[in-house]
Design a protein around this motif. Structure first.
Motif, PDB file in Angstrom:
ATOM      1  N   VAL A 121      22.631 -29.677 -36.532  1.00 33.37           N
ATOM      2  CA  VAL A 121      23.069 -29.764 -35.137  1.00 33.37           C
ATOM      3  C   VAL A 121      22.405 -28.636 -34.353  1.00 33.37           C
ATOM      4  O   VAL A 121      22.266 -27.516 -34.835  1.00 33.37           O
ATOM      5  CB  VAL A 121      24.610 -29.691 -35.022  1.00 33.37           C
ATOM      6  N   ARG A 122      21.997 -28.942 -33.134  1.00 31.13           N
ATOM      7  CA  ARG A 122      21.231 -27.984 -32.344  1.00 31.13           C
ATOM      8  C   ARG A 122      21.894 -27.612 -31.033  1.00 31.13           C
ATOM      9  O   ARG A 122      21.730 -26.502 -30.534  1.00 31.13           O
ATOM     10  CB  ARG A 122      19.833 -28.554 -32.050  1.00 31.13           C
ATOM     11  N   PHE A 123      22.626 -28.541 -30.441  1.00 27.51           N
ATOM     12  CA  PHE A 123      23.087 -28.327 -29.070  1.00 27.51           C
ATOM     13  C   PHE A 123      24.602 -28.297 -28.930  1.00 27.51           C
ATOM     14  O   PHE A 123      25.125 -27.634 -28.036  1.00 27.51           O
ATOM     15  CB  PHE A 123      22.518 -29.425 -28.168  1.00 27.51           C
ATOM     16  N   ILE A 124      25.315 -29.037 -29.755  1.00 29.30           N
ATOM     17  CA  ILE A 124      26.777 -29.050 -29.695  1.00 29.30           C
ATOM     18  C   ILE A 124      27.319 -28.805 -31.098  1.00 29.30           C
ATOM     19  O   ILE A 124      26.575 -28.864 -32.078  1.00 29.30           O
ATOM     20  CB  ILE A 124      27.325 -30.374 -29.124  1.00 29.30           C
ATOM     21  N   ILE A 161      26.880 -37.464 -37.647  1.00 24.45           N
ATOM     22  CA  ILE A 161      27.036 -38.222 -36.402  1.00 24.45           C
ATOM     23  C   ILE A 161      26.414 -37.450 -35.238  1.00 24.45           C
ATOM     24  O   ILE A 161      25.677 -38.004 -34.423  1.00 24.45           O
ATOM     25  CB  ILE A 161      28.533 -38.501 -36.132  1.00 24.45           C
ATOM     26  N   ILE A 162      26.710 -36.144 -35.161  1.00 29.67           N
ATOM     27  CA  ILE A 162      26.201 -35.319 -34.066  1.00 29.67           C
ATOM     28  C   ILE A 162      24.678 -35.252 -34.107  1.00 29.67           C
ATOM     29  O   ILE A 162      24.010 -35.354 -33.067  1.00 29.67           O
ATOM     30  CB  ILE A 162      26.811 -33.903 -34.125  1.00 29.67           C
ATOM     31  N   GLU A 163      24.109 -35.063 -35.292  1.00 27.59           N
ATOM     32  CA  GLU A 163      22.650 -35.000 -35.423  1.00 27.59           C
ATOM     33  C   GLU A 163      21.999 -36.252 -34.849  1.00 27.59           C
ATOM     34  O   GLU A 163      20.998 -36.179 -34.123  1.00 27.59           O
ATOM     35  CB  GLU A 163      22.261 -34.855 -36.898  1.00 27.59           C
ATOM     36  N   ASP A 164      22.561 -37.412 -35.166  1.00 24.90           N
ATOM     37  CA  ASP A 164      21.995 -38.675 -34.676  1.00 24.90           C
ATOM     38  C   ASP A 164      22.144 -38.790 -33.163  1.00 24.90           C
ATOM     39  O   ASP A 164      21.203 -39.192 -32.463  1.00 24.90           O
ATOM     40  CB  ASP A 164      22.686 -39.854 -35.362  1.00 24.90           C
ATOM     41  N   ILE A 165      23.302 -38.427 -32.635  1.00 24.65           N
ATOM     42  CA  ILE A 165      23.535 -38.502 -31.180  1.00 24.65           C
ATOM     43  C   ILE A 165      22.568 -37.583 -30.446  1.00 24.65           C
ATOM     44  O   ILE A 165      21.970 -37.969 -29.429  1.00 24.65           O
ATOM     45  CB  ILE A 165      24.995 -38.141 -30.850  1.00 24.65           C
ATOM     46  N   GLU A 166      22.399 -36.351 -30.928  1.00 25.57           N
ATOM     47  CA  GLU A 166      21.478 -35.415 -30.278  1.00 25.57           C
ATOM     48  C   GLU A 166      20.068 -35.982 -30.244  1.00 25.57           C
ATOM     49  O   GLU A 166      19.381 -35.914 -29.209  1.00 25.57           O
ATOM     50  CB  GLU A 166      21.497 -34.072 -31.013  1.00 25.57           C
ATOM     51  N   TYR A 167      19.626 -36.535 -31.363  1.00 30.95           N
ATOM     52  CA  TYR A 167      18.274 -37.094 -31.433  1.00 30.95           C
ATOM     53  C   TYR A 167      18.123 -38.272 -30.475  1.00 30.95           C
ATOM     54  O   TYR A 167      17.130 -38.366 -29.741  1.00 30.95           O
ATOM     55  CB  TYR A 167      17.969 -37.536 -32.863  1.00 30.95           C
ATOM     56  N   SER A 226      23.900 -28.161 -19.013  1.00 32.81           N
ATOM     57  CA  SER A 226      25.292 -28.343 -19.433  1.00 32.81           C
ATOM     58  C   SER A 226      25.767 -29.780 -19.259  1.00 32.81           C
ATOM     59  O   SER A 226      26.663 -30.241 -19.978  1.00 32.81           O
ATOM     60  CB  SER A 226      26.208 -27.391 -18.651  1.00 32.81           C
ATOM     61  N   THR A 227      25.180 -30.506 -18.311  1.00 28.27           N
ATOM     62  CA  THR A 227      25.534 -31.921 -18.143  1.00 28.27           C
ATOM     63  C   THR A 227      25.089 -32.725 -19.362  1.00 28.27           C
ATOM     64  O   THR A 227      25.792 -33.640 -19.818  1.00 28.27           O
ATOM     65  CB  THR A 227      24.884 -32.502 -16.879  1.00 28.27           C
ATOM     66  N   ILE A 228      23.937 -32.378 -19.912  1.00 27.47           N
ATOM     67  CA  ILE A 228      23.426 -33.076 -21.090  1.00 27.47           C
ATOM     68  C   ILE A 228      24.297 -32.782 -22.308  1.00 27.47           C
ATOM     69  O   ILE A 228      24.611 -33.694 -23.090  1.00 27.47           O
ATOM     70  CB  ILE A 228      21.964 -32.681 -21.358  1.00 27.47           C
ATOM     71  N   THR A 229      24.714 -31.533 -22.493  1.00 22.76           N
ATOM     72  CA  THR A 229      25.562 -31.223 -23.649  1.00 22.76           C
ATOM     73  C   THR A 229      26.907 -31.936 -23.534  1.00 22.76           C
ATOM     74  O   THR A 229      27.452 -32.394 -24.543  1.00 22.76           O
ATOM     75  CB  THR A 229      25.776 -29.705 -23.793  1.00 22.76           C
ATOM     76  N   ARG A 230      27.430 -32.061 -22.321  1.00 26.79           N
ATOM     77  CA  ARG A 230      28.685 -32.811 -22.151  1.00 26.79           C
ATOM     78  C   ARG A 230      28.483 -34.283 -22.499  1.00 26.79           C
ATOM     79  O   ARG A 230      29.336 -34.912 -23.136  1.00 26.79           O
ATOM     80  CB  ARG A 230      29.184 -32.665 -20.710  1.00 26.79           C
TER      81      ARG A 230
END
Length: 275
Positions: free
Chosen positions: A3-6, A30-36, A204-208
């Motif tokens: 995970v990189r961003f959240i 799950i987070i890794e896939d969503i970030e990508y 911050s909009t992207i991380t949300r």
């Protein structure tokens, strides 16, 4: 990947999904896939990246990098002629213009004339809480120590923008800090005393947006895994039916999807340039 961003904790706070329902390892995946997927959807790097690309000249004074937003132009070569960066003008769209006095008047329209561009690109925003000013002029070079009013809030591996009154602007990576000093990896331009140094961060909009979609994915996982849960049992002549909390999870997904749609109306993919 990682995970990189959240974080896992942030997604749990958004979704209400505890570790008894989805493990840390599964939620991390799950987070890794969503970030990508979101980074791919936005068509831009969410951390600064250095790219070297070659182009064929277009016969004009202006060309565009294939990746954007453009954060810093590091070097420019036209048919083996190194162009002084102080004779160029560029902006975040990826546009690079040769100015009067440049060693090349145009980017020649000749397949034997190659244009080589080295640059930093990424989709970031300024951290409004972390900024300072330089207290002396700085020179171009590698491993440059910037004398600043305060180094508070800046850390190694941060990316910063240095912008001075002479119009020179570029992005560099912080390699170290000490009292009233920020050391950066590379400066291609000189900067006057009083230049503004601002820290970059992911939007911050992207991380949300990522937290919301990771929450939707986590809740979907919970609902999908509930097919074998015991929803009723019998003890002698007594029978109990407890049902499943599907209604609550469905309502959570509906609310999260509504937020995601509202944000997506404001988030637009970065245009890609074919060169």
């Amino acid at each position: 990947m990682a995970v990189r961003f959240i974080t896992v904790a942030q997604v749990r706070a958004y979704s209400g999904v505890t570790d008894t329902l989805v493990s840390d390892a599964d939620l991390t995946e799950i987070i890794e896939d969503i970030e990508y997927q979101i980074e791919k959807f936005l068509n831009s790097n969410l951390v600064p990246a250095t790219t070297i690309e070659s182009q064929t000249g277009n016969g004009k004074t202006t060309t565009f990098t294939s990746r954007a937003p453009l954060l810093a132009l590091l070097s420019l070569t036209v048919n083996d002629t190194v162009i002084g960066l102080d004779t160029t003008d560029w902006d975040v769209s990826g546009r690079i213009k040769l100015l009067s006095g440049s060693d090349r008047a145009i980017f020649p329209r000749d397949k034997t004339n190659k244009v080589w561009i080295k640059y930093i690109h990424g989709r970031l925003e300024w951290d409004k809480l972390v900024a300072t000013d330089t207290t002396s002029d700085s020179v171009a070079g590698t491993s440059i120590a910037l004398a600043v009013s305060s180094e508070t809030g800046f850390s190694t591996n941060d990316y910063v923008e240095i912008s001075s009154f002479d119009g020179n602007k570029e992005v560099a990576k912080v390699t170290g800090t000490s009292s009233n000093t920020i050391t950066v990896d590379n400066l291609t331009l000189t900067h006057l005393s009083g230049a503004t140094v601002r820290r970059y961060q992911i939007d911050s909009t992207i991380t949300r947006f990522m937290k919301i979609w990771a929450s939707i994915a986590a809740i979907s996982r919970v609902v999908g895994e509930s097919f074998d849960e015991i929803t009723g049992y019998t003890m002698g002549e007594f029978q109990v039916q407890k049902g499943e909390p599907y209604t609550q999870w469905r309502e959570a997904i509906v609310r999260l999807e509504q937020q995601a749609r509202e944000i997506q109306q404001r988030l637009r993919p970065t245009p890609g340039i074919l060169v």
